[in-house]
Design a protein around this motif. Sequence first.
Motif, PDB file in Angstrom:
ATOM      1  N   LEU A  52       0.829  -1.195   0.000  1.00 12.04           N
ATOM      2  CA  LEU A  52       0.000   0.000   0.000  1.00 12.04           C
ATOM      3  C   LEU A  52       0.868   1.251   0.000  1.00 12.04           C
ATOM      4  CD1 LEU A  52      -2.745  -0.881   2.652  1.00 12.04           C
ATOM      5  CD2 LEU A  52      -2.882  -1.135   0.165  1.00 12.04           C
ATOM      6  N   SER A  53       0.414   2.273  -0.697  1.00 10.78           N
ATOM      7  CA  SER A  53       1.063   3.575  -0.565  1.00 10.78           C
ATOM      8  C   SER A  53       0.748   4.133   0.811  1.00 10.78           C
ATOM      9  CB  SER A  53       0.562   4.539  -1.646  1.00 10.78           C
ATOM     10  OG  SER A  53      -0.776   4.946  -1.375  1.00 10.78           O
ATOM     11  N   SER A  54       1.484   5.180   1.212  1.00  9.84           N
ATOM     12  CA  SER A  54       1.260   5.789   2.520  1.00  9.84           C
ATOM     13  C   SER A  54      -0.191   6.245   2.662  1.00  9.84           C
ATOM     14  CB  SER A  54       2.214   6.971   2.723  1.00  9.84           C
ATOM     15  OG  SER A  54       2.003   7.583   3.974  1.00  9.84           O
ATOM     16  N   GLY A  55      -0.738   6.874   1.624  1.00 10.33           N
ATOM     17  CA  GLY A  55      -2.121   7.344   1.678  1.00 10.33           C
ATOM     18  C   GLY A  55      -3.119   6.206   1.723  1.00 10.33           C
ATOM     19  N   SER A 113       7.733   0.978 -17.199  1.00 10.16           N
ATOM     20  CA  SER A 113       6.537   0.287 -16.718  1.00 10.16           C
ATOM     21  C   SER A 113       6.910  -0.556 -15.502  1.00 10.16           C
ATOM     22  CB  SER A 113       5.932  -0.601 -17.810  1.00 10.16           C
ATOM     23  OG  SER A 113       5.461   0.177 -18.900  1.00 10.16           O
ATOM     24  N   ILE A 114       6.074  -0.529 -14.485  1.00  9.59           N
ATOM     25  CA  ILE A 114       6.264  -1.333 -13.279  1.00  9.59           C
ATOM     26  C   ILE A 114       4.974  -2.104 -13.025  1.00  9.59           C
ATOM     27  CG2 ILE A 114       6.641  -1.315 -10.793  1.00  9.59           C
ATOM     28  CD1 ILE A 114       9.141  -0.663 -12.322  1.00  9.59           C
ATOM     29  N   VAL A 115       5.098  -3.424 -12.928  1.00 13.65           N
ATOM     30  CA  VAL A 115       3.937  -4.288 -12.735  1.00 13.65           C
ATOM     31  C   VAL A 115       4.216  -5.239 -11.577  1.00 13.65           C
ATOM     32  CG1 VAL A 115       2.430  -6.013 -13.788  1.00 13.65           C
ATOM     33  CG2 VAL A 115       3.352  -4.153 -15.192  1.00 13.65           C
ATOM     34  N   TYR A 116       3.249  -5.369 -10.655  1.00 16.35           N
ATOM     35  CA  TYR A 116       3.302  -6.362  -9.590  1.00 16.35           C
ATOM     36  C   TYR A 116       2.153  -7.331  -9.800  1.00 16.35           C
ATOM     37  CZ  TYR A 116       6.675  -3.420  -7.114  1.00 16.35           C
ATOM     38  OH  TYR A 116       7.786  -2.690  -6.772  1.00 16.35           O
ATOM     39  N   GLY A 117       2.480  -8.578 -10.180  1.00 21.59           N
ATOM     40  CA  GLY A 117       1.428  -9.524 -10.492  1.00 21.59           C
ATOM     41  C   GLY A 117       0.646  -9.049 -11.706  1.00 21.59           C
ATOM     42  N   ILE A 175       1.455  -0.516 -11.918  1.00 19.62           N
ATOM     43  CA  ILE A 175       1.600   0.685 -11.106  1.00 19.62           C
ATOM     44  C   ILE A 175       1.984   1.876 -11.985  1.00 19.62           C
ATOM     45  CG2 ILE A 175       2.749   1.697  -9.099  1.00 19.62           C
ATOM     46  CD1 ILE A 175       1.035  -0.764  -8.477  1.00 19.62           C
ATOM     47  N   LEU A 176       2.929   1.642 -12.886  1.00 12.92           N
ATOM     48  CA  LEU A 176       3.361   2.655 -13.844  1.00 12.92           C
ATOM     49  C   LEU A 176       3.375   2.015 -15.223  1.00 12.92           C
ATOM     50  CD1 LEU A 176       6.437   4.068 -11.877  1.00 12.92           C
ATOM     51  CD2 LEU A 176       4.197   5.175 -12.078  1.00 12.92           C
ATOM     52  N   ARG A 177       3.028   2.795 -16.243  1.00  8.77           N
ATOM     53  CA  ARG A 177       3.026   2.256 -17.595  1.00  8.77           C
ATOM     54  C   ARG A 177       3.510   3.312 -18.588  1.00  8.77           C
ATOM     55  NH1 ARG A 177       0.770  -2.270 -19.291  1.00  8.77           N
ATOM     56  NH2 ARG A 177      -0.667  -2.422 -17.537  1.00  8.77           N
ATOM     57  N   ASN A 178       4.585   2.975 -19.290  1.00  9.68           N
ATOM     58  CA  ASN A 178       5.119   3.813 -20.377  1.00  9.68           C
ATOM     59  C   ASN A 178       5.394   5.254 -19.931  1.00  9.68           C
ATOM     60  OD1 ASN A 178       4.935   1.622 -22.182  1.00  9.68           O
ATOM     61  ND2 ASN A 178       2.774   2.090 -22.578  1.00  9.68           N
ATOM     62  N   VAL A 179       6.156   5.374 -18.864  1.00 14.36           N
ATOM     63  CA  VAL A 179       6.478   6.692 -18.315  1.00 14.36           C
ATOM     64  C   VAL A 179       7.758   7.226 -18.963  1.00 14.36           C
ATOM     65  CG1 VAL A 179       7.088   7.979 -16.235  1.00 14.36           C
ATOM     66  CG2 VAL A 179       5.404   6.128 -16.108  1.00 14.36           C
ATOM     67  N   LYS A 199       3.672   7.393  -7.199  1.00 18.99           N
ATOM     68  CA  LYS A 199       4.717   8.403  -6.963  1.00 18.99           C
ATOM     69  C   LYS A 199       5.910   7.804  -6.226  1.00 18.99           C
ATOM     70  CE  LYS A 199       1.889  11.123  -4.726  1.00 18.99           C
ATOM     71  NZ  LYS A 199       0.699  10.253  -4.838  1.00 18.99           N
ATOM     72  N   SER A 200       5.646   7.109  -5.122  1.00 20.32           N
ATOM     73  CA  SER A 200       6.743   6.542  -4.347  1.00 20.32           C
ATOM     74  C   SER A 200       7.451   5.438  -5.124  1.00 20.32           C
ATOM     75  CB  SER A 200       6.224   5.997  -3.006  1.00 20.32           C
ATOM     76  OG  SER A 200       5.747   7.061  -2.191  1.00 20.32           O
ATOM     77  N   THR A 201       6.706   4.683  -5.927  1.00 26.18           N
ATOM     78  CA  THR A 201       7.334   3.664  -6.767  1.00 26.18           C
ATOM     79  C   THR A 201       8.294   4.306  -7.757  1.00 26.18           C
ATOM     80  OG1 THR A 201       5.394   2.222  -6.580  1.00 26.18           O
ATOM     81  CG2 THR A 201       6.899   1.807  -8.406  1.00 26.18           C
ATOM     82  N   LEU A 202       7.878   5.405  -8.366  1.00 21.20           N
ATOM     83  CA  LEU A 202       8.732   6.117  -9.312  1.00 21.20           C
ATOM     84  C   LEU A 202      10.013   6.591  -8.629  1.00 21.20           C
ATOM     85  CD1 LEU A 202       8.585   7.046 -12.317  1.00 21.20           C
ATOM     86  CD2 LEU A 202       7.774   9.247 -11.476  1.00 21.20           C
ATOM     87  N   LEU A 203       9.874   7.129  -7.418  1.00 23.65           N
ATOM     88  CA  LEU A 203      11.048   7.609  -6.689  1.00 23.65           C
ATOM     89  C   LEU A 203      11.952   6.457  -6.262  1.00 23.65           C
ATOM     90  CD1 LEU A 203       9.479  10.423  -4.473  1.00 23.65           C
ATOM     91  CD2 LEU A 203      10.578  10.625  -6.705  1.00 23.65           C
TER      92      LEU A 203
END
Length: 505
Positions: free
Chosen positions: A160-163, A289-293, A297-301, A321-325
């Motif tokens: 989970l993200s912080s939020g 791109s970042i994928v979990y299962g 989470i991110l795609r074509n950034v 955001k946190s994944t990108l960082l």
Amino acid sequence: MIFKKVIQRIINIKDGICRMPQWRMAEPVNFQLDDNEHIAIVGPNGGGKSMLADIIVGKHPLLARDPEYDFAPSRKEFVADNIKLITFRDTYGGDNDRTYYLQQRWNQMEIDDETPTVSEILEKAYQLSGEDTETHRQRARHLYSLLGIDDLMGKRVIFLSSGELRKMKIAEALLTSPRVLIMDNPFIGLDSDTRDLLRGLLESLSREKALQIILILSKTDDIPDFITHVVEVRNMKVREKMTLEEYRQSVETIPSMVLSPDIKEEILSLSYSDNDYHAHDVVRMNSISIVYGEKAILRNVDWCVRNGEHWALGGPNGSGKSTLLSLICADNPQGYACDIELFGHKRGSGESIWDIKKHIGYVSPEMHRAYRRNIPCIRVVASGLKDSVGLYVRPTEEDYGACRMWMTVFGLQGKWDVPFLQLSSGEQRLVLLARAFVKDPELLILDEPLHGLDDYNRTLVRNVIDVFCQRRNKTLIMVSHYKEELPMCIDNMKELCRQEDNIFK
């Protein structure tokens, strides 16, 4: 004969003194919560707000007389069942989890099947309520929908993200149907839409006869209109309760510049290192791109951060955001499979993560969670020189001089030897900010750096960021859900959206 209505006093603490000296306030505590009241507890970082909350819930036994409670119409026997205190620790395991480390959230392969899902945690809270009826089930489903957590149910908590974590914690507490709900800084880490939603939800709950709400707030303009009274805690003294209107009239405006001219000049006159990178592009991401299962989470950034630019990274909770960082900070193992250049060098071309980290100053909710070492604050700051969680190399006197300088910048002078975990959460955040700045990094990555800071310290930190970024070869990426918290130096904005929205700006 005229009969005066007797108002129910739910909590009454009179001349309270903690038995253990280390938990005592500067003077005896007097605090009352009546049935018709909803209270905001406010005050500066380190002033004693959280200590008062611990006394209210009975965590610290008192001399002479214990707190008096009247939870009617609740039939629950124990204080812990009637008062729920949500402290919103940025934790991805249990409150006593000592195995969590900074990179764990990004290492999916290291998470076993025993790590709970959101659904499992909320079902346990529901069962503890003792109200297994279809009406209660419907209220629970409605609560999930209001908080926007329906799509999180199968997600393991550590991802989970912080939020998102905060929204889950709110739902978990409300499902237990408490008589008194105490929430410590409930709005920080939430995006603007979710903050508005939570205010509306709390206002609706405040009209229910059998629930009183106490909010502990560092950011005074977060006080919702349904709050009836305010208690200020300052210098470990609990002041008299006043109405919300009286408090708002008494609040003093914080000037826009609180950083002293001497400290400003000290920052601007810092010498430059011969080992700095001077790359034109500090960060370059190509179709990331970042994928979990099955979850993207991110795609074509695509993103390029150039030397000397100051970026605000925005987006709702769960937008990545946190994944990108984590990719930039070399904490995410998927970074090796991505087309990323840092300081002009392609990731995976032979440099170690420590080669990258020594040029980056970093603070985040994950960093705060990972730092559970109860060592002197100056050693926490010194650990930033080696990018470690804990201190394993003896610093030089010159190193300690830099630590004391940055602790002074953030108002922590004289706290060199105070154990880190004895500080308030806000003071801990200031220590971690000093840790991020201590090596004079070329790239500052500040993920929600103002979490839990009071009005004065939020202004101070913005001032420090602005002055630091006036120097050459300094690049900034900052995340904040409050646009008014962004420093004046921000000159670029990147906005992420959740993948289900199919938008990336």
